[in-house]
Design a protein around this motif. Structure first.
Motif, PDB file in Angstrom:
ATOM      1  N   MET A   1      69.459  28.090  35.413  1.00  0.00           N
ATOM      2  CA  MET A   1      68.730  29.126  36.132  1.00  0.00           C
ATOM      3  C   MET A   1      67.448  28.564  36.740  1.00  0.00           C
ATOM      4  O   MET A   1      67.087  28.883  37.869  1.00  0.00           O
ATOM      5  CB  MET A   1      68.384  30.293  35.189  1.00  0.00           C
ATOM      6  CG  MET A   1      69.574  31.003  34.595  1.00  0.00           C
ATOM      7  SD  MET A   1      70.765  31.582  35.799  1.00  0.00           S
ATOM      8  CE  MET A   1      69.960  33.029  36.424  1.00  0.00           C
ATOM      9  N   LEU A   2      66.765  27.718  35.972  1.00  0.00           N
ATOM     10  CA  LEU A   2      65.524  27.138  36.490  1.00  0.00           C
ATOM     11  C   LEU A   2      65.791  26.287  37.725  1.00  0.00           C
ATOM     12  O   LEU A   2      65.041  26.318  38.693  1.00  0.00           O
ATOM     13  CB  LEU A   2      64.859  26.292  35.397  1.00  0.00           C
ATOM     14  CG  LEU A   2      64.186  27.102  34.287  1.00  0.00           C
ATOM     15  CD1 LEU A   2      63.921  26.239  33.079  1.00  0.00           C
ATOM     16  CD2 LEU A   2      62.897  27.720  34.804  1.00  0.00           C
TER      17      LEU A   2
ATOM     18  N   VAL B   1      66.373  28.496  40.704  1.00  0.00           N
ATOM     19  CA  VAL B   1      65.130  29.091  41.188  1.00  0.00           C
ATOM     20  C   VAL B   1      64.297  28.064  41.948  1.00  0.00           C
ATOM     21  O   VAL B   1      63.696  28.380  42.970  1.00  0.00           O
ATOM     22  CB  VAL B   1      64.322  29.676  40.009  1.00  0.00           C
ATOM     23  CG1 VAL B   1      62.921  30.026  40.437  1.00  0.00           C
ATOM     24  CG2 VAL B   1      65.013  30.907  39.475  1.00  0.00           C
TER      25      VAL B   1
ATOM     26  N   SER C   1      58.359  26.505  38.087  1.00  0.00           N
ATOM     27  CA  SER C   1      59.226  27.520  37.474  1.00  0.00           C
ATOM     28  C   SER C   1      59.223  27.378  35.964  1.00  0.00           C
ATOM     29  O   SER C   1      59.213  28.373  35.241  1.00  0.00           O
ATOM     30  CB  SER C   1      60.669  27.407  37.962  1.00  0.00           C
ATOM     31  OG  SER C   1      60.733  26.905  39.243  1.00  0.00           O
TER      32      SER C   1
ATOM     33  N   ALA D   1      65.050  34.893  36.503  1.00  0.00           N
ATOM     34  CA  ALA D   1      65.604  34.023  37.535  1.00  0.00           C
ATOM     35  C   ALA D   1      66.595  34.788  38.401  1.00  0.00           C
ATOM     36  O   ALA D   1      66.592  34.664  39.635  1.00  0.00           O
ATOM     37  CB  ALA D   1      66.282  32.816  36.896  1.00  0.00           C
TER      38      ALA D   1
END
Lengths: 586, 233, 278
Positions: C221-222, C225, C236, C264
């Motif tokens: 997810m990071l 993003v 992030s 996210a």
């Protein structure tokens, strides 16, 4: 023999097997098969989302879990009874639909990517499982809910019900996926942006499919929990979601039957092998997944079907017929495109600046200029309200505001892309039918044998020779025929304004001449306003009624063919053949 | 004179459509060859087929005597064949310096090369730290050509370098290309629509039409008129 | 309060260390490597073996890196190379590889949870609070890693070639850049980093065959993003890592575990391209 007899016999045979099987199998296997049938139903929903619509989803397990917990919570809290059953089913359907609608809203919006939708589908089961963990005695936390009273049926009856449920789901899925509606979904998978430019709200369609498949998955989970009288967080987990995907991948995405076989085999095999060869079994599944993805991307059943299909050729069945003519053009010289102070900036870089012009019906307007002048960007700004930075655009009198392409198209705009953009795995007739989605809503359970086209599209189909190849897949067409097909698809929308981006690139001389004739007829007879981006100045000179010259993002000249061709300015900025004409004595 | 590049009966295309057929010519050391013809006639495809971005369906390409028909594009670059594409030819987000560095395979001789190329394009030396995307159109084009010259190319393929340029920039480019040829003996293929530019720097020309060569001759005083005949038909 | 702040910073550092390898693979190849979790686990077990053999810590880290890089190199050649045009299939195939590696590790080392001693134990007295020394090491490691990568990308020929491949692969090839080599190196580097991060975090978490999976989702997810930019990834990690610690501490640890995924997902809905150019 009518074509429906063979499938009907197969279904009857399958039903018979399901009814007899419980008598022949031992209890352990029957037990496993009941669960496997419900899992297979969930796998079918994954296949519809991924194999047909093109969204790789890890989240169908969440809906399965919602169904399972709806039953478990209801029966635990209120006991087992008739109203509780219906309330639980209602809750399962409602919650699954609501979660799916929200997930769909997150995943599908104009411009979203398949990767992003996959990401969201990953998050849903993870969030759900955490909620289940933190639900205390209400959800049973990590051990789930057990010990509630559930349906009291013989295990043999369970297998019959589960089997027939699976059979019904599979048949329904197959019928719908092979209908005109199903082909529309495949069109979505093949080419989402082409669908959008045919006026189809692809995001909404995808959300509807997700909600329906979530409901089916929730019902499968509901009965799964009803059978075992257990609901565990694993039923909703991301791991189960990926297992469903693996079943579909191994069995064959986009076939419905493949995923059913995949689910049944994996469920049964893992029940037997997980005890004797616990880790090796998963190792084999992992290896099989890698090999299938690398070697047989469409799964084992897909590979078999490809072998079978090889010998067969498509049988022509589609019959063309004229669509009921739309109302006659009321004002044949009306304003078709109006552009005011249009600008497009990327940061400080201005790609278009202060572009302003008006075009009328019946005009064949060419847009010329060197590479990087902003021609394609201008076309994009005319057809997608979200593209431009400043200014206004009106199509056939409607301000396009910030509307997405599918809405702009409904004002009467048709856009043909530079590279032929068609639906590769659909037949010619199916491509055209998708283009007619708004005029003739597709049938949900059947395939039409006829194809009704408006006169302009019809003439392109007939003149190009597509008429003889209606039942051939679009990917097998030559480059020129694909271009013609895309034009026919766009004309099927019965547009007032036609935007064409270098339609003759890569065409043969004969094809180019044919194109010129078609375009001139469309402008003169059908009173379309045609805006054409073109490199070939000879072609432009031959067919245009007016030329607009774009240079470094500004409108450098707007005039008749003669004015533009003889302009000093154009010679300077457009170092084409004319410069050599002017500077080199012939 | 030794032959730098030799193309024999080359055919290629996209999907199932053949866009260049039976093309053959040879390019000697320090020779410049103009390929002219209207748009959409397969000129760019020919360059891509020579480079290997398009697979050769038939025929062969030889570079300095070696058969390179199936050699990957990045390896041909190592053998001295350098391409200046018509579109998307710059790394817009990299600095002028980094764009020029990419013209060389390693940073070894970079200072000496900066000096020579900077001498040809003084305007670039003042902007080494600037992002390439912020240069004007003419400066970007000079940067693209300058990057190709960083490598002291044996054979240079130029695809429509003059398109959209002001006459003064076109003049500057033709001056530089003539100097390059004299100073480092580069052989060049110039694909052009801008006839006066192409003819002013070339020894010979080929007229390309629908993927085939329809005329080939030396550049002389009548060349422009003869080519014009072909372009009209 | 101070402990919470330090928790936030060290959590962000750990997230950064784990996600960096995934990010460079995504940045160059536009592919999400789902075997990242398995490579992380490989690194953790390399650290475990190192600890059993009494190898010094400064040898264990490069050992883990090499083990991961070797796995990654083979993976690129055998699997990933064939799937560049099918990014969704690449997710599945690398997930399959993750299953295979996880089971192989289980067969070799058993299923049970194991522990590795931290090379630096005890606490440090910092701003009036006692804090785990090894967690502070994470901050140092994250900074070193970030600087190394920035240097590699901006200061070396390989970095320049890599940027060229990311921006315009065909042009880069025409200029003599061997893009398949760049991809192989990138994938091996990313996988090596995954293993290195696994070795680094083992003293703080337990070691088991599936330890990588929970980390994978957060890292994944990071990376989405941050949209492929190392600086955006650092940002992030800092923001979402802090949020996670705050929610875990003051609201509820389970909700804390979801913070990154939910935030996210919402951020991406609003800003699909991530924060690469923010």
């Amino acid at each position: 023999m009518p074509p429906l007899i063979v499938p009907a016999l197969l279904v009857a045979l399958a039903a018979a097997v399901i009814l007899v099987a419980p008598l022949l199998l031992d209890t352990y296997l029957v037990n496993i098969l009941v669960r496997a049938c419900f899992v297979a139903i969930a796998a079918i929903t994954v296949d519809i989302m991924w194999g047909y619509c093109g969204t790789l989803t890890f989240g169908q397990s969440a809906f399965f879990g919602i169904g399972a917990y709806a039953l478990a919570i209801m029966f635990t809290e209120y006991g087992f009874g008739t109203w509780q059953i219906f309330a639980a089913i209602g809750a399962a359907v409602a919650v699954a639909a609501a979660v799916a609608a929200f997930t769909g809203w997150l995943s599908f919006y104009p411009g979203s990517t398949p990767l992003y939708a996959s990401v969201i589908s990953l998050v849903v089961p993870i969030v759900l499982v955490q909620i289940l963990y933190s639900g205390g005695t209400f959800t049973g936390s990590s051990s789930g809910l057990v010990g509630f009273e559930s349906f009291d049926l013989e295990i043999e009856t369970w297998l019959r019900l589960a089997g027939l449920g699976l059979l019904a789901t599979a048949v329904l899925a197959l019928v719908v996926m092979r209908s005109d509606t199903g082909r529309l979904l495949s069109a979505l998978r093949d080419n989402d942006s082409r669908c959008t430019y045919l006026g189809i709200d692809t995001s909404r369609l995808r959300i509807v499919v997700l909600v329906l498949s979530a409901i089916v998955s929730a019902l499968a989970g509901f009965f799964y929990a009803g059978f075992g009288a257990v609901a565990a967080p694993e039923n909703a987990s991301f791991a189960f979601g990926t297992n469903l995907v693996i079943m579909v991948a191994l069995g064959g995405r986009g076939t419905v039957i493949g995923p059913v076989i995949g689910a049944l085999c994996i469920e049964v095999a893992s029940a037997y092998l997980a005890n004797s060869l616990p880790y090796v079994w998963e190792l084999i599944v992992g290896l099989a997944l890698i090999i299938v993805i690398l070697v047989f991307p469409d799964g084992l059943l897909g590979a078999v079907m490809r072998l079978v299909k090889r010998g067969r050729s498509a049988v022509a069945t589609t019959i063309l017929q004229p669509a009921i003519a739309a109302t006659a053009v009321s004002n044949p010289d009306a304003v078709a495109i109006e552009v005011r102070a249009l600008g497009k900036h990327y940061g400080s870089l201005a790609v278009l600046d202060g572009v302003q012009f008006t075009a009328y019906r019946g005009e064949l307007l060419s847009l010329v200029g060197p590479n990087g002048a902003g021609k394609t960007t201008l076309i994009r700004c005319l057809s997608d309200g979200r593209e431009r930075s400043t200014g206004n655009v009106a199509i056939a009198g409607h301000d396009i505001a910030r509307l997405p392409p599918d809405r702009v198209v409904r004002f009467g705009l048709g856009r043909k892309f530079q590279t032929a953009s068609v639906f590769e795995t659909l037949t010619v007739a199916e491509c055209l039918r998708v283009a007619r989605t708004h005029a003739d809503p597709p049938a949900l359970t059947s395939r039409s044998a006829t194809l009704a086209l408006p006169p302009a599209a019809m003439s392109v189909v007939e003149r190009s020779g597509l008429g003889e190849r209606l039942d051939e897949e679009a990917r097998n067409l030559s480059h020129g025929l694909k271009q013609a097909l895309e034009l026919a698809m766009v004309l099927s929308l019965e547009p007032d304004v036609l935007l064409l981006d270098e339609p003759t690139a890569g065409l043969t001389r004969a094809e180019r001449q044919g194109f010129a004739d078609i375009l001139t007829t469309l402008a003169r007879r059908d009173r379309l306003c045609i805006l054409l981006v073109e490199h070939d100045l000879d072609f432009v000179r031959e067919i245009s009624s007016r030329i607009i010259v774009l240079h470094q993002g500004r409108l450098a000249l707007d005039g008749s063919v003669d004015e533009v061709v003889n302009s000093e300015l154009v010679r300077e900025i457009y170092t084409g053949q004319h410069v050599s004409h002017a500077e080199v004595p012939a | 004179m030794s032959t730098m590049l030799e193309v024999k009966e080359l055919a290629s295309g996209y999907g199932s459509s053949e866009v260049i057929s039976n093309v053959g010519f040879a390019l000697a050391k320090a020779e410049t060859l103009a390929i002219v013809g209207k748009n959409g006639m397969g000129k760019t495809s020919l360059l891509k087929a020579i480079l290997g971005f398009l697979p050769a369906w038939r025929g062969s390409v030889r570079l300095a005597g070696k058969d390179v028909t199936r050699v990957a594009p990045h390896l041909k670059r190592k053998m001295g064949l350098v391409y200046v594409p018509q579109e998307h030819a710059l790394f817009q987000d990299l600095s002028v310096r980094d764009n020029l560095r990419l013209g060389l395979l390693s940073d070894k001789d970079i200072d000496a090369r900066f000096e020579q190329v900077g001498g040809w394009f003084p305007v670039l030396t003042k902007r080494l730290g600037q992002r390439a995307g912020t240069l004007s159109g003419g400066e970007q084009k000079m940067l693209i050509v300058a990057r190709a010259l960083m490598a002291k190319p044996g054979v240079l393929l130029l695809d429509e370098v003059t398109e959209g340029l002001q006459p003064s920039v076109v003049d500057r480019l033709s001056e530089v290309l003539v100097r390059v040829r004299r100073e480092i003996g580069t052989s060049m293929i110039v694909v052009e629509q801008h006839l006066p530019f192409a003819l002013s720097i070339s020894d010979r020309y080929l007229v390309f039409k629908r993927g085939e060569i329809v005329d080939a001759a030396n550049v002389d005083t009548d060349a422009a008129a003869r080519i014009d005949e072909h372009m009209r038909i | 309060m101070l402990t919470v702040a330090l928790d936030a910073v060290t959590t962000a550092a750990m997230l950064f260390i784990i996600a960096a390898g995934l990010l460079i693979v995504f940045g160059v190849m536009k592919i999400i490597n789902f075997a990242h979790a398995a490579f992380l686990t490989v690194g953790a077990y390399a650290a475990l073996v190192g600890a059993h053999l009494n190898l010094p810590w400064f040898l264990v880290l490069p050992l883990a890196f090499v083990a991961g890089a070797l796995c990654g190199g083979v993976t690129e050649i055998v699997i990933v190379r064939r799937l560049y045009k099918r990014p969704l299939d690449a997710i599945l195939a690398t997930w399959g590889l993750g299953i295979v590696l996880g089971q192989l590790i289980t067969l070799m080392f058993g299923r049970e949870v194991q522990f590795v001693q931290a090379p630096i134990s005890g606490t440090v007295h910092l701003f009036g609070a006692d804090y785990s020394a090894y967690r502070l090491v994470m901050i140092v490691a994250a900074v070193i890693l970030g600087l190394l990568f920035t240097g590699l990308l901006n200061g070396t020929r390989l970095g320049l070639s890599t940027k060229a491949v990311i921006m315009n692969e065909m042009l880069a090839q025409g200029l003599g850049v061997d893009s398949s080599r760049v991809r192989l190196i990138t994938f091996a580097l990313g996988s090596g980093l995954a293993a290195l991060s696994g070795a680094l975090i083992t003293p703080l978490s337990s070691v088991d065959p599936n330890m990588g999976v929970p980390w994978l989702i957060g890292a994944f997810m990071l990376v989405m993003v941050s949209g492929g930019s190392l600086l955006a990834l650092a940002g992030s990690c800092a923001v979402l890592g802090t949020l996670q610690v705050l929610v875990s501490t003051f609201v509820n640890p389970i909700l804390g575990g979801l913070t990154i995924a939910i935030c996210a997902a919402i951020v991406l809905r609003i800003r699909p391209e991530g924060f690469a150019r923010a």
